[in-house]
Motif scaffolding. Sequence first.
Motif, PDB file in Angstrom:
ATOM      1  N   THR A   1       0.846  -1.138  -0.228  1.00 50.66           N
ATOM      2  CA  THR A   1       0.175  -0.057   0.396  1.00 50.66           C
ATOM      3  C   THR A   1       1.057   1.548  -0.072  1.00 50.66           C
ATOM      4  O   THR A   1       2.220   0.869   0.132  1.00 50.66           O
ATOM      5  N   SER A   2       0.468   2.146  -0.409  1.00 56.89           N
ATOM      6  CA  SER A   2       0.847   3.094  -0.548  1.00 56.89           C
ATOM      7  C   SER A   2       1.060   3.903   0.284  1.00 56.89           C
ATOM      8  O   SER A   2       1.530   5.338   1.030  1.00 56.89           O
ATOM      9  N   SER A   3      -0.571   3.673   1.395  1.00 57.61           N
ATOM     10  CA  SER A   3      -0.697   4.488   2.807  1.00 57.61           C
ATOM     11  C   SER A   3       0.174   4.275   4.066  1.00 57.61           C
ATOM     12  O   SER A   3       0.190   2.588   4.179  1.00 57.61           O
ATOM     13  N   ALA A   4       1.076   4.767   4.612  1.00 56.64           N
ATOM     14  CA  ALA A   4       1.269   4.845   5.717  1.00 56.64           C
ATOM     15  C   ALA A   4       0.694   4.388   7.270  1.00 56.64           C
ATOM     16  O   ALA A   4       0.867   3.456   8.495  1.00 56.64           O
ATOM     17  N   ARG A   5      -0.475   4.658   6.752  1.00 53.11           N
ATOM     18  CA  ARG A   5      -1.673   3.988   8.198  1.00 53.11           C
ATOM     19  C   ARG A   5      -2.083   2.451   8.015  1.00 53.11           C
ATOM     20  O   ARG A   5      -2.512   1.658   8.591  1.00 53.11           O
ATOM     21  N   LYS A   6      -2.413   2.562   6.483  1.00 46.72           N
ATOM     22  CA  LYS A   6      -2.936   1.077   5.718  1.00 46.72           C
ATOM     23  C   LYS A   6      -1.816   0.137   6.401  1.00 46.72           C
ATOM     24  O   LYS A   6      -2.089  -1.562   6.533  1.00 46.72           O
TER      25      LYS A   6
ATOM     26  N   ALA B   1       8.387   3.362   4.358  1.00 44.59           N
ATOM     27  CA  ALA B   1       8.066   4.518   3.480  1.00 44.59           C
ATOM     28  C   ALA B   1       9.205   4.616   2.452  1.00 44.59           C
ATOM     29  O   ALA B   1       8.892   5.460   1.250  1.00 44.59           O
TER      30      ALA B   1
ATOM     31  N   LYS C   1       6.878  -1.136  -1.742  1.00 45.61           N
ATOM     32  CA  LYS C   1       5.219   0.072  -1.306  1.00 45.61           C
ATOM     33  C   LYS C   1       5.075  -0.931   0.061  1.00 45.61           C
ATOM     34  O   LYS C   1       3.968  -1.721   0.194  1.00 45.61           O
ATOM     35  N   HIS C   2       5.952  -0.262   1.328  1.00 39.83           N
ATOM     36  CA  HIS C   2       4.913  -1.176   2.500  1.00 39.83           C
ATOM     37  C   HIS C   2       4.748  -2.733   2.847  1.00 39.83           C
ATOM     38  O   HIS C   2       4.244  -3.513   3.258  1.00 39.83           O
TER      39      HIS C   2
END
Length: 334
Positions: free
Chosen positions: A91-96, A168, A176-177
Amino acid sequence: MVGGVSGVGVVAGVRGLGMQHCETTALGVLLRHVGVELSEPMVFGLGAGVSFVYWDSKAMGFPFLGGRVKPFELTRNLADVLGLELQVEETSSARKAWQNVVAPLDAGRPVGLQLDSYHLDYFSTKVHFGGHVVAMYGYDEENAYLVDTEQQGGKVSTSLASLAKARAERGPMTAKHRSFTITAPSSLPSLRDRIIPAIKTCAHAFLNPPIANLGHRGIDKTAKQVPKWLERTDNPAEDLPRAALLMEKAGTGGALFRNLYRDFLAECAQHLDNTHLRTGHTLYAEAATLWTEVAALVAKAGESSDAKHLTQAASILHDLARIEREAMQALSEL
């Protein structure tokens, strides 16, 4: 408190494995958790891990020699050959990305992570490498608890902030993560049945490289380029010994992963009595010794600025291209 760590999300019973290569170390943790016990050479070999790449470009400070398949390909190969369920999250989202890690940890499952080792607190040598893999087995309010190679300390910790940066990071070999977990089937196929497909997959790729930088052709290309290495750098005393160190010490198990593959073939011979297998093992034992000699000569050339050591290394590399080609030809006939 579990395993000396307080807080939520800590998987019990995880220990350091004393392994040498990062991806096989992480896989060892995940496999052991689902009841699969394999040696590091067996994990490496069943994952068709051995390869070769000569990597150079104008953007690079100095050429890179790689002795294994690209990051995470070993994991995918191993899952295929053993019939494992490999669950991969990106994912591109650090939170996800954090949720993707917390969910299995809270359910009592260790997680594999691909990240850039540059940001990890316990790494004393700060070099960007986006293909590093660790197993994460817990976290608390401040730290992540990981298993890395024996060289990096085995069971280690790094701050959650540093882990986030490492995951990241973008650049060569990064993902990507990426995080992953493994589920094993109720019964695994016998090793004897899986050895031959894994070896033949590896041999075919090595013998039929799509470009001249890979496989046995890549080793021959390296033999032609190595004599120019003193002219390739403004700092031979640093760049050449570092190249030698990467071949011998940087998670390769020594001899640019050839020690691991030699030991894999020796272990296979305990399961399978085959002339081609014995030939391959004998030739890889020879290759492993010669790669260590090449690394020593490259280091000497850097320390002395004497090109004769590189000329010697080139001669050995031509031999290595032939030896490994013959080894893989024998193994392809299993």
